[in-house]
Design a protein around this motif. Structure first.
Motif, PDB file in Angstrom:
ATOM      1  N   VAL A  62     -12.998  -6.080  -5.789  1.00  0.00           N
ATOM      2  CA  VAL A  62     -12.719  -5.759  -3.652  1.00  0.00           C
ATOM      3  C   VAL A  62     -11.081  -5.271  -3.156  1.00  0.00           C
ATOM      4  N   LEU A  63     -10.497  -6.217  -3.817  1.00  0.00           N
ATOM      5  CA  LEU A  63      -8.960  -6.019  -3.052  1.00  0.00           C
ATOM      6  C   LEU A  63      -8.259  -5.227  -4.002  1.00  0.00           C
ATOM      7  N   TRP A  64      -8.355  -5.175  -4.907  1.00  0.00           N
ATOM      8  CA  TRP A  64      -7.226  -4.419  -6.039  1.00  0.00           C
ATOM      9  C   TRP A  64      -7.985  -3.061  -6.312  1.00  0.00           C
ATOM     10  N   ARG A  65      -9.152  -2.561  -5.803  1.00  0.00           N
ATOM     11  CA  ARG A  65      -9.745  -0.784  -6.515  1.00  0.00           C
ATOM     12  C   ARG A  65     -10.603  -0.810  -4.776  1.00  0.00           C
ATOM     13  N   LEU A  82      -7.055  -2.775  -0.989  1.00  0.00           N
ATOM     14  CA  LEU A  82      -5.184  -2.310  -2.169  1.00  0.00           C
ATOM     15  C   LEU A  82      -5.030  -1.165  -1.911  1.00  0.00           C
ATOM     16  N   ARG A  83      -5.989   0.319  -2.212  1.00  0.00           N
ATOM     17  CA  ARG A  83      -5.355   1.823  -2.123  1.00  0.00           C
ATOM     18  C   ARG A  83      -5.281   2.521  -0.814  1.00  0.00           C
ATOM     19  N   ASN A  84      -6.753   2.099  -0.088  1.00  0.00           N
ATOM     20  CA  ASN A  84      -6.529   2.507   1.169  1.00  0.00           C
ATOM     21  C   ASN A  84      -4.935   1.798   2.504  1.00  0.00           C
ATOM     22  N   ALA A  85      -4.709   0.542   1.891  1.00  0.00           N
ATOM     23  CA  ALA A  85      -3.823  -0.178   2.542  1.00  0.00           C
ATOM     24  C   ALA A  85      -2.702   1.010   2.166  1.00  0.00           C
ATOM     25  N   LEU A 145      -3.276  -4.512   4.647  1.00  0.00           N
ATOM     26  CA  LEU A 145      -5.014  -5.656   4.186  1.00  0.00           C
ATOM     27  C   LEU A 145      -5.711  -5.576   5.098  1.00  0.00           C
ATOM     28  N   LEU A 146      -5.416  -6.339   6.416  1.00  0.00           N
ATOM     29  CA  LEU A 146      -5.912  -7.501   6.905  1.00  0.00           C
ATOM     30  C   LEU A 146      -6.347  -6.621   8.160  1.00  0.00           C
ATOM     31  N   GLU A 147      -6.754  -4.824   7.876  1.00  0.00           N
ATOM     32  CA  GLU A 147      -7.064  -3.502   8.390  1.00  0.00           C
ATOM     33  C   GLU A 147      -8.042  -2.739   7.976  1.00  0.00           C
ATOM     34  N   VAL A 148      -7.397  -2.793   6.830  1.00  0.00           N
ATOM     35  CA  VAL A 148      -8.446  -2.573   6.108  1.00  0.00           C
ATOM     36  C   VAL A 148      -9.858  -3.002   5.124  1.00  0.00           C
TER      37      VAL A 148
END
Length: 315
Positions: free
Chosen positions: A226-229, A232-235, A204-207
């Motif tokens: 932002v975190l969930w939608r 998170l998906r991209n991580a 997540l920190l990288e994304v």
């Protein structure tokens, strides 16, 4: 997508073939005579030779390997000489314990790790992040068998909330069976949750440093959304990798936990078969576990392709 899946299935079949050779070879070079161990030191030569003939130990190695593989292809895992039962029946009886245990542990691990990883990543550098990751580090360091003994002492011996071990079977109802698996599932899940939480936070920190995340924030999107939608998906690709490996570990690595809690699962079956030199049982269970690992990895690869369509294009 079809080509992508076909490529992964072909790779899985090659892996299974190589694994079968390794499993068979390793068990072949183990010291000791299985017939001698089964019959004892006082057995006569005639009795030993008769048992070796019955077990197929007098056949050439290549003949025994091809016979074993041919049986696996048609679902015949052989017959246990210790239990006098088909190996596939023994596996079926024990899998109804190990599979629910592994699923419970995986669900619990995921339910703990994902929110903790999100919580820590959203508060990077703050006290909450430090405490969360410090606790996760402790969870990584604690052996699951030691944690299992602590759980038994606290919840079974002291509080008397759950049984200390054993499995009543599913015939007596779902809840008694689940209740007997709660502590083993927790003992398996928490160390894995600690690992997954750290991986989730790092991914997540990288994304969160990407431009599209900053753009979403600049548009006024709430931090939670932002975190969930988006984040998170991209991580999820590294997270899915660890989840796949964890399920394989939880299914194949329950030998110690099942013995601590005296559960009649696959892990305990393998342990007993090794001590009794019941090689056909060991070979059958190990190959089943290898196949489960391969299958889980294929499923994870498919999820990769769903999460990131670029992987399908490059397959």
């Amino acid at each position: 997508m079809t080509a992508f899946l076909a490529k992964r299935l072909a790779g899985g079949l090659v892996t299974l073939l190589v694994a079968s050779v390794v499993v068979f070879a390793v068990l072949e070079i183990l010291p000791g005579d299985p017939a001698q161990l089964m019959l004892g030191m006082n057995a006569t030569d005639a009795t030993l030779n008769a048992l070796r003939e019955q077990m197929g130990l007098n056949d050439p190695v290549l003949v025994r390997y091809l016979s074993w593989i041919g049986g696996l292809l048609v679902g015949d895992f052989g017959r246990s000489f210790t239990y006098s039962s088909p190996v596939i029946e023994l596996i079926g009886e024990r899998a109804v314990v190990s599979l629910p245990l592994a699923i419970m542990a995986l669900l619990l691990s995921t339910a703990i790790a994902i929110p903790v990883g999100l919580f820590a990543a959203a508060r990077r550098g703050k006290a909450a992040d430090t405490i969360s990751m410090g606790t996760a580090q402790i969870g990584v360091a604690i052996p699951n068998f030691w944690f299992a003994l602590i759980l038994i002492y606290v919840f079974a011996v002291w509080l008397r909330l759950v049984p200390a071990g054993g499995f009543p079977g599913w015939g007596g109802g779902i809840w008694p069976g689940i209740k007997s698996l709660i502590m083993p599932a927790v003992a398996l899940a928490l160390p894995q949750a600690a690992i997954l939480a750290r991986i989730t936070r790092s991914a997540l920190l990288e994304v969160l440093g990407e431009d599209y995340i900053r753009t979403a924030r600049a548009k006024g999107m709430p931090r939670r959304a932002v975190l969930w939608r988006h984040a998170l998906r991209n991580a999820m690709i590294p997270v899915l990798t660890i989840l796949g490996l964890q399920f394989a570990f939880l299914l194949a690595g329950t030998i110690i936990i099942e013995n601590v809690f005296y559960l009649p699962g696959l892990g305990r079956l393998v342990f007993q078969a090794i001590t009794q030199r019941d090689l056909i049982v060991v070979e059958g269970v190990v190959m089943l576990l290898v196949a489960s690992v391969v299958l889980v990895n294929i499923v994870v690869d498919v999820f990769y392709a769903v999460v990131d369509p670029r992987l399908r294009a490059n397959a």
